[in-house]
Scaffold this motif. Sequence first.
Motif, PDB file in Angstrom:
ATOM      1  N   GLU A 231       0.749  -1.383  -0.008  1.00 42.67           N
ATOM      2  CA  GLU A 231      -0.098  -0.099  -0.247  1.00 42.67           C
ATOM      3  C   GLU A 231       0.952   1.179  -0.032  1.00 42.67           C
ATOM      4  N   ARG A 235       1.414   3.941  -3.203  1.00 41.91           N
ATOM      5  CA  ARG A 235       1.130   5.300  -2.856  1.00 41.91           C
ATOM      6  C   ARG A 235       2.273   6.262  -3.478  1.00 41.91           C
ATOM      7  N   SER A 238       3.120   5.835  -7.341  1.00 40.05           N
ATOM      8  CA  SER A 238       1.929   6.496  -8.291  1.00 40.05           C
ATOM      9  C   SER A 238       2.208   7.996  -8.168  1.00 40.05           C
ATOM     10  N   GLY A 239       2.863   8.648  -7.082  1.00 43.99           N
ATOM     11  CA  GLY A 239       3.138  10.001  -6.841  1.00 43.99           C
ATOM     12  C   GLY A 239       1.903  10.579  -6.056  1.00 43.99           C
ATOM     13  N   GLN A 240       0.914   9.765  -5.481  1.00 43.83           N
ATOM     14  CA  GLN A 240      -0.051  10.014  -4.634  1.00 43.83           C
ATOM     15  C   GLN A 240       0.526  10.593  -3.102  1.00 43.83           C
ATOM     16  N   THR A 241       1.785  10.182  -2.764  1.00 43.40           N
ATOM     17  CA  THR A 241       2.371  10.791  -1.504  1.00 43.40           C
ATOM     18  C   THR A 241       3.721  10.498  -1.865  1.00 43.40           C
ATOM     19  N   THR A 242       4.484  10.866  -0.714  1.00 41.17           N
ATOM     20  CA  THR A 242       5.890  11.074  -1.059  1.00 41.17           C
ATOM     21  C   THR A 242       6.489  10.207   0.208  1.00 41.17           C
ATOM     22  N   GLN A 245       6.084  12.201   3.593  1.00 44.40           N
ATOM     23  CA  GLN A 245       4.908  12.038   4.022  1.00 44.40           C
ATOM     24  C   GLN A 245       4.660  10.775   4.831  1.00 44.40           C
ATOM     25  N   GLU A 246       4.928   9.756   4.163  1.00 41.53           N
ATOM     26  CA  GLU A 246       4.843   8.549   4.765  1.00 41.53           C
ATOM     27  C   GLU A 246       5.418   8.224   5.972  1.00 41.53           C
TER      28      GLU A 246
END
Length: 251
Positions: A231, A235, A238-242, A245-246
């Motif tokens: 998961e 993310r 896909s560039g949804q998050t960095t 950030q995670e």
Amino acid sequence: MASELPHATAPFIIFSDFDGTITTRDSNDTATDELGFGLERRRELNLEILNGKKTFRDAFAEMLGSVYAAGHKFDDVKAYLVKHITLDSGFKACFEWCKANNVPLVIVSSGMKPIIEAILINLVGAEDAAKIDIVANDVQIDADGSWRIVYRHPESGFGHDKSRATAPYKALAHSPTLFFCGDGVSDLSAARAADLLFVKVIPDHTNDLSVHCDREKIPYVAFETFDKVQEVVARVVSGQTTVEQELAAPK
């Protein structure tokens, strides 16, 4: 040279410990606890490693030496572990995602490559096992049947300094994002070596790597199964998050 590195052009790479991370049990701990000198002495040695009183290299050799000293031949140990070691429930799905999205998954282990190969073939099949690179220690088996671990980096206190597996990739011009998954004292050398560290934390189990990271203030993402790894990596890919950030998200 970069061209000689496997996966040198990949923008994302997952490196993972094997024992206790990809598997539900550590095969070396299992061998030591059930065929060698037992759980109590092994945990004493693990704590000595965590507290800097003994190197992983020396303690691990002592653990495996107790298995041979009890009269167990290497092939018998390998067969025993193939029979008793099981797979993390989310690993197969995670590996399928990796294949579909061209994200290489590389095993970086302080165990012995012949045992890892045998267990992996049993757990995921020969075809998929052949697609996973294994960077691990080896074993020397003498004519009289005696055997011992052969370390990749015998000059290092880690025996196998896992940070050396990721270091060449960090020097690449395109700066690939490196993930590392681990769980125990054998992963201490890799704790700062990846962009995003995943630490396997199981309730009511010993979680030596998380203890080390908490103490040293090394940021990580905790996971129980590879479902969480998939998961988070998905993310980021896909560039949804960095990565930042995670790592900043609540554990």
